[in-house]
Design a protein around this motif. Structure first.
Motif, PDB file in Angstrom:
ATOM      1  N   HIS A  87      65.677  58.337  37.144  1.00  0.00           N
ATOM      2  CA  HIS A  87      64.766  59.248  36.615  1.00  0.00           C
ATOM      3  C   HIS A  87      63.656  58.841  37.019  1.00  0.00           C
ATOM      4  CE1 HIS A  87      67.975  60.825  33.740  1.00  0.00           C
ATOM      5  NE2 HIS A  87      67.582  61.974  33.822  1.00  0.00           N
ATOM      6  N   GLN A  88      62.915  59.832  37.839  1.00  0.00           N
ATOM      7  CA  GLN A  88      61.514  59.309  38.320  1.00  0.00           C
ATOM      8  C   GLN A  88      60.593  60.602  37.669  1.00  0.00           C
ATOM      9  OE1 GLN A  88      61.727  59.389  42.787  1.00  0.00           O
ATOM     10  NE2 GLN A  88      62.214  57.062  42.472  1.00  0.00           N
ATOM     11  N   PHE A  89      59.702  59.921  37.039  1.00  0.00           N
ATOM     12  CA  PHE A  89      58.664  60.753  35.887  1.00  0.00           C
ATOM     13  C   PHE A  89      59.569  61.702  35.126  1.00  0.00           C
ATOM     14  CE2 PHE A  89      55.952  58.471  38.792  1.00  0.00           C
ATOM     15  CZ  PHE A  89      55.053  58.216  38.089  1.00  0.00           C
ATOM     16  N   GLY A  90      60.828  61.531  34.789  1.00  0.00           N
ATOM     17  CA  GLY A  90      61.622  62.339  33.941  1.00  0.00           C
ATOM     18  C   GLY A  90      62.676  63.162  34.628  1.00  0.00           C
ATOM     19  N   SER A  91      62.472  63.283  35.838  1.00  0.00           N
ATOM     20  CA  SER A  91      63.448  64.036  36.694  1.00  0.00           C
ATOM     21  C   SER A  91      64.443  63.320  37.629  1.00  0.00           C
ATOM     22  CB  SER A  91      62.526  64.716  37.894  1.00  0.00           C
ATOM     23  OG  SER A  91      61.627  65.824  37.207  1.00  0.00           O
ATOM     24  N   PHE A  92      65.740  63.647  37.341  1.00  0.00           N
ATOM     25  CA  PHE A  92      66.705  62.855  37.883  1.00  0.00           C
ATOM     26  C   PHE A  92      66.978  62.926  39.150  1.00  0.00           C
ATOM     27  CE2 PHE A  92      71.313  61.729  38.480  1.00  0.00           C
ATOM     28  CZ  PHE A  92      71.358  60.502  38.294  1.00  0.00           C
ATOM     29  N   VAL A  93      67.091  61.800  39.882  1.00  0.00           N
ATOM     30  CA  VAL A  93      67.391  61.980  41.441  1.00  0.00           C
ATOM     31  C   VAL A  93      68.756  61.267  41.688  1.00  0.00           C
ATOM     32  CG1 VAL A  93      66.484  61.176  43.750  1.00  0.00           C
ATOM     33  CG2 VAL A  93      64.821  61.673  41.956  1.00  0.00           C
ATOM     34  N   PRO A  94      69.735  61.689  42.076  1.00  0.00           N
ATOM     35  CA  PRO A  94      71.079  61.071  42.060  1.00  0.00           C
ATOM     36  C   PRO A  94      71.285  60.049  42.924  1.00  0.00           C
ATOM     37  CG  PRO A  94      71.320  63.546  42.942  1.00  0.00           C
ATOM     38  CD  PRO A  94      69.568  63.191  42.263  1.00  0.00           C
ATOM     39  N   THR A  95      70.319  60.046  44.143  1.00  0.00           N
ATOM     40  CA  THR A  95      70.722  58.926  45.075  1.00  0.00           C
ATOM     41  C   THR A  95      69.458  58.467  45.398  1.00  0.00           C
ATOM     42  OG1 THR A  95      72.413  60.095  46.110  1.00  0.00           O
ATOM     43  CG2 THR A  95      71.243  58.427  47.406  1.00  0.00           C
ATOM     44  N   LEU A  96      69.032  57.292  45.045  1.00  0.00           N
ATOM     45  CA  LEU A  96      67.869  56.486  45.439  1.00  0.00           C
ATOM     46  C   LEU A  96      68.382  55.302  46.384  1.00  0.00           C
ATOM     47  CD1 LEU A  96      65.674  56.694  42.298  1.00  0.00           C
ATOM     48  CD2 LEU A  96      65.159  58.063  44.344  1.00  0.00           C
ATOM     49  N   GLY A  97      68.543  54.217  45.764  1.00  0.00           N
ATOM     50  CA  GLY A  97      68.875  52.946  46.445  1.00  0.00           C
ATOM     51  C   GLY A  97      67.749  52.470  47.019  1.00  0.00           C
ATOM     52  N   ASP A  98      68.141  51.067  47.865  1.00  0.00           N
ATOM     53  CA  ASP A  98      67.306  50.344  48.219  1.00  0.00           C
ATOM     54  C   ASP A  98      66.717  50.842  49.643  1.00  0.00           C
ATOM     55  OD1 ASP A  98      67.139  48.256  46.416  1.00  0.00           O
ATOM     56  OD2 ASP A  98      68.828  47.064  47.319  1.00  0.00           O
ATOM     57  N   GLY A  99      65.477  51.640  49.677  1.00  0.00           N
ATOM     58  CA  GLY A  99      64.989  52.322  50.852  1.00  0.00           C
ATOM     59  C   GLY A  99      64.030  51.408  51.752  1.00  0.00           C
ATOM     60  N   ARG A 100      63.725  50.325  50.940  1.00  0.00           N
ATOM     61  CA  ARG A 100      62.742  49.422  51.995  1.00  0.00           C
ATOM     62  C   ARG A 100      63.107  48.043  51.486  1.00  0.00           C
ATOM     63  NH1 ARG A 100      56.463  49.033  50.320  1.00  0.00           N
ATOM     64  NH2 ARG A 100      56.761  49.632  47.887  1.00  0.00           N
ATOM     65  N   ALA A 101      64.186  47.757  50.831  1.00  0.00           N
ATOM     66  CA  ALA A 101      64.641  46.474  50.295  1.00  0.00           C
ATOM     67  C   ALA A 101      65.917  46.013  50.840  1.00  0.00           C
ATOM     68  CB  ALA A 101      64.488  46.230  48.777  1.00  0.00           C
ATOM     69  N   ILE A 102      66.154  44.814  51.128  1.00  0.00           N
ATOM     70  CA  ILE A 102      67.370  44.149  51.605  1.00  0.00           C
ATOM     71  C   ILE A 102      67.707  43.030  51.050  1.00  0.00           C
ATOM     72  CG2 ILE A 102      68.913  43.438  53.608  1.00  0.00           C
ATOM     73  CD1 ILE A 102      67.082  45.303  55.406  1.00  0.00           C
ATOM     74  N   LEU A 103      68.856  43.047  50.120  1.00  0.00           N
ATOM     75  CA  LEU A 103      69.378  41.992  49.422  1.00  0.00           C
ATOM     76  C   LEU A 103      69.895  40.704  50.577  1.00  0.00           C
ATOM     77  CD1 LEU A 103      69.783  40.346  46.796  1.00  0.00           C
ATOM     78  CD2 LEU A 103      72.153  41.466  46.598  1.00  0.00           C
ATOM     79  N   LEU A 104      69.420  39.651  50.616  1.00  0.00           N
ATOM     80  CA  LEU A 104      70.168  38.654  51.896  1.00  0.00           C
ATOM     81  C   LEU A 104      71.089  37.861  51.147  1.00  0.00           C
ATOM     82  CD1 LEU A 104      67.072  36.469  53.205  1.00  0.00           C
ATOM     83  CD2 LEU A 104      68.651  38.348  54.286  1.00  0.00           C
ATOM     84  N   GLY A 105      71.201  37.763  49.891  1.00  0.00           N
ATOM     85  CA  GLY A 105      72.216  37.053  49.186  1.00  0.00           C
ATOM     86  C   GLY A 105      71.595  36.385  47.881  1.00  0.00           C
ATOM     87  N   GLU A 106      72.781  35.607  47.231  1.00  0.00           N
ATOM     88  CA  GLU A 106      72.408  34.906  45.849  1.00  0.00           C
ATOM     89  C   GLU A 106      72.594  33.464  46.256  1.00  0.00           C
ATOM     90  OE1 GLU A 106      75.458  36.727  43.489  1.00  0.00           O
ATOM     91  OE2 GLU A 106      74.914  38.531  44.551  1.00  0.00           O
ATOM     92  N   VAL A 107      71.771  32.765  45.285  1.00  0.00           N
ATOM     93  CA  VAL A 107      71.924  31.107  45.452  1.00  0.00           C
ATOM     94  C   VAL A 107      72.047  30.779  43.771  1.00  0.00           C
ATOM     95  CG1 VAL A 107      70.668  31.004  47.295  1.00  0.00           C
ATOM     96  CG2 VAL A 107      69.398  30.826  45.197  1.00  0.00           C
ATOM     97  N   ILE A 108      72.530  29.505  43.638  1.00  0.00           N
ATOM     98  CA  ILE A 108      72.594  28.922  42.252  1.00  0.00           C
ATOM     99  C   ILE A 108      71.575  28.101  42.073  1.00  0.00           C
ATOM    100  CG2 ILE A 108      74.080  27.820  40.459  1.00  0.00           C
ATOM    101  CD1 ILE A 108      75.191  30.719  41.560  1.00  0.00           C
ATOM    102  N   ASP A 109      70.538  28.449  41.330  1.00  0.00           N
ATOM    103  CA  ASP A 109      69.374  27.400  41.227  1.00  0.00           C
ATOM    104  C   ASP A 109      69.662  26.165  40.628  1.00  0.00           C
ATOM    105  OD1 ASP A 109      69.130  27.732  38.679  1.00  0.00           O
ATOM    106  OD2 ASP A 109      67.415  29.236  38.518  1.00  0.00           O
ATOM    107  N   SER A 110      68.461  25.126  40.472  1.00  0.00           N
ATOM    108  CA  SER A 110      68.817  23.727  40.026  1.00  0.00           C
ATOM    109  C   SER A 110      69.113  23.995  38.334  1.00  0.00           C
ATOM    110  CB  SER A 110      67.410  23.053  39.968  1.00  0.00           C
ATOM    111  OG  SER A 110      66.383  23.723  39.500  1.00  0.00           O
ATOM    112  N   HIS A 111      68.778  25.129  37.689  1.00  0.00           N
ATOM    113  CA  HIS A 111      69.489  25.124  36.334  1.00  0.00           C
ATOM    114  C   HIS A 111      70.890  25.783  36.231  1.00  0.00           C
ATOM    115  CE1 HIS A 111      65.154  23.934  35.246  1.00  0.00           C
ATOM    116  NE2 HIS A 111      64.751  24.877  36.197  1.00  0.00           N
TER     117      HIS A 111
END
Length: 501
Positions: A87-111
């Motif tokens: 919901h963007q400013f109260g209006s639902f948009v069914p498809t957004l997604g990462d339009g300018r972001a790319i998940l490289l991956g995940e790591v397990i940190d020192s904790h």
């Protein structure tokens, strides 16, 4: 600036990736290789965070410009764009997604915590719609500054791992230097992620996502009698606590859409965000929030509204009987207000130096805020001066000077001092405790803009570096940086902030 190789096949292994989200079914994400940069240059590497993440800092010093610009995909990465709605400013948009972001991956940190590493501004994805997928330098620096300031303030937040320039122009209203921001998060799963699958009638995916969230963020709920209801309650609790912390430091997110609310309870997406100078609960900075939907004082209610949308997606999991599911979810979301109020009042008690609870404390807090609004007092400076006054009655003049009429707070101070007599802390103990919750330094909007202007117009990052240094110790008096505590002069005031897309 020196050009860096664009050979994506070149091996590099500074990350020990373990990519659980990439193992979810294909409808959860889309594989996406980052775009290349022409002349990447490493502005800043957050070395303490890199060490906490268990990364090879020496390799990142050498190859960070290539890795964080997208030119060099590290060994073990499985870059992808995440699917979500919102919901963007109260209006639902069914498809957004990462339009300018790319998940490289995940790591397990020192904790032992699982953390996402994401590139923001690394080019187009299947969710970019008509966008270029790029980020301009100014928004990248703003997000770096504010996210690290939030961390130092003790507020749950996504983190800044690195910022790089790309050597490529970005076209907005003007032609701007391009940059990429490397963001770290407990995860990038949002309320909008659940909404994405509900909108498609994909009940199996909603269940898979909920199970994944429980495994990753709330493993203690696995054995609950109703784990999905318990999940909803836990998310509501984290968000109530988070938004209360925002209000305690005068933070205004600016774009509290459901796709900008994390399931983990971290602050995310620092686009048009800002910190309030003069106290006014109706304060809005975001240029796109034309009707004040996300004003400072509206944030708790918007949080509840967003969480109600989350609850709607979880109803089939909460109970097979739809009426019972609604009843159970309503009990949770109705209780959000009480949760928020409890967190907010506890924090405000601490800000005015109270260690115990009395029935009149809320009225005492509210009367101070009313005086601050009427007297156009600076939010941060007023509470910091009150902290000083708690330890030294001789500083009453400095506190009173925060108000347009210095005589205005006299009656309130008398009530406050009377309240303090019913507690057994010494003045110095109280003052020290107050300084631990009332920052001397926040990311003042005018200081951020000065740092951005110097970087964009003159490639001068010295103000950016100085601002990061002072904001890393927000609760300490730092005489060398004393001017950074000052509110803006009238000519320096920043009245609007922008999201940068």
């Amino acid at each position: 600036m020196t050009s860096v190789s664009q050979d994506k096949s070149r091996p590099a292994a500074p990350f020990a990736f373990d990519n659980s989200y990439a193992r979810l079914p294909q409808q959860f994400h889309a594989p996406q290789t980052p775009s290349t940069a022409s002349e990447p240059w490493l502005i800043k590497l957050n070395e303490p965070l890199a060490e906490e993440l268990g990364l090879d800092v020496e390799t990142l010093r050498r190859d960070g410009a290539a890795i964080f610009s997208g030119n060099l995909v590290p060994e073990g990465a499985e870059p992808l764009a995440m699917a979500y709605a919102g919901h963007q400013f109260g209006s639902f948009v069914p498809t957004l997604g990462d339009g300018r972001a790319i998940l490289l991956g995940e790591v397990i940190d020192s904790h032992g915590r699982r953390r996402d590493i994401q590139l923001k501004g690394a080019g187009q994805t299947p969710f970019s719609r008509r966008g270029d997928g790029r980020a301009a330098l100014g928004p990248v620096l703003r997000e770096y500054i504010v996210s690290e300031a939030m961390q130092a303030l003790g507020i749950p937040t996504t983190r800044a791992l690195a910022a790089v320039t790309t050597g490529l122009p970005v076209y907005r209203e003007d032609v701007l230097p391009g940059a990429v921001f490397a963001r770290v998060a407990a995860s990038h799963i949002r309320v909008g992620t659940f909404q994405y699958f509900t909108a498609r009638g994909d009940a199996d995916a909603v269940r898979q996502l909920a199970d994944y969230v429980i495994d990753r963020h709330y493993p203690e709920l696995k054995d609950a009698g109703n784990p999905y209801l318990a999940l909803y309650e836990a998310i509501c609790e984290r968000q109530a606590a988070l938004i209360a912390r925002w209000l305690h430091v005068g933070f205004i997110h600016g774009v509290m859409n459901t796709d900008n609310m994390t399931i983990s309870g971290e602050t995310i997406d620092f686009g048009p965000c800002a910190f309030m100078d003069t106290y006014d609960p109706g304060t809005v900075f975001s240029s796109i929030d034309q009707h004040g939907r996300y004003a400072y004082a509206n944030q708790p209610g918007i949080g509840q509204w967003n969480l109600a949308r989350l609850g709607e997606t979880l109803l089939p999991l909460i109970d097979a009987d739809s009426e019972k599911a609604v009843e159970l979810a309503n009990t949770v979301i109705t209780g959000y207000g009480e949760r928020f109020q409890g967190h907010w009042l506890a924090g405000m008690r601490a800000k005015i130096g109270l260690a115990t609870e009395e029935g009149g404390d809320l009225a005492l807090v509210q009367s101070l805020l009313a005086l601050m609004q009427e007297g156009k007092a600076d939010f941060t400076l007023t509470f910091r001066r009150l902290s000083d006054l708690a330890g030294d009655d001789g500083l009453e003049g400095a506190f009173a000077a925060s108000f347009e009429n210095p005589e205005a707070p006299a009656a309130w101070l008398a009530d406050w001092r009377a309240r303090l007599t019913r507690e057994d802390r010494s003045p110095q103990e109280r003052a020290d405790a107050m300084r631990r919750v009332n920052p001397a330094f926040i990311p003042r909007n005018h200081r951020i803009e000065q740092a951005i202007t110097a970087a964009v117009e003159d490639a001068d990052f010295s103000l950016f570096a100085a601002l990061l240094a002072v904001l890393s110790k927000p609760y300490e008096d730092q005489p060398a940086y004393a001017p950074y505590a000052d509110p803006p002069q009238p000519s320096e005031r920043v009245l609007q902030t922008f999201c940068g897309t």
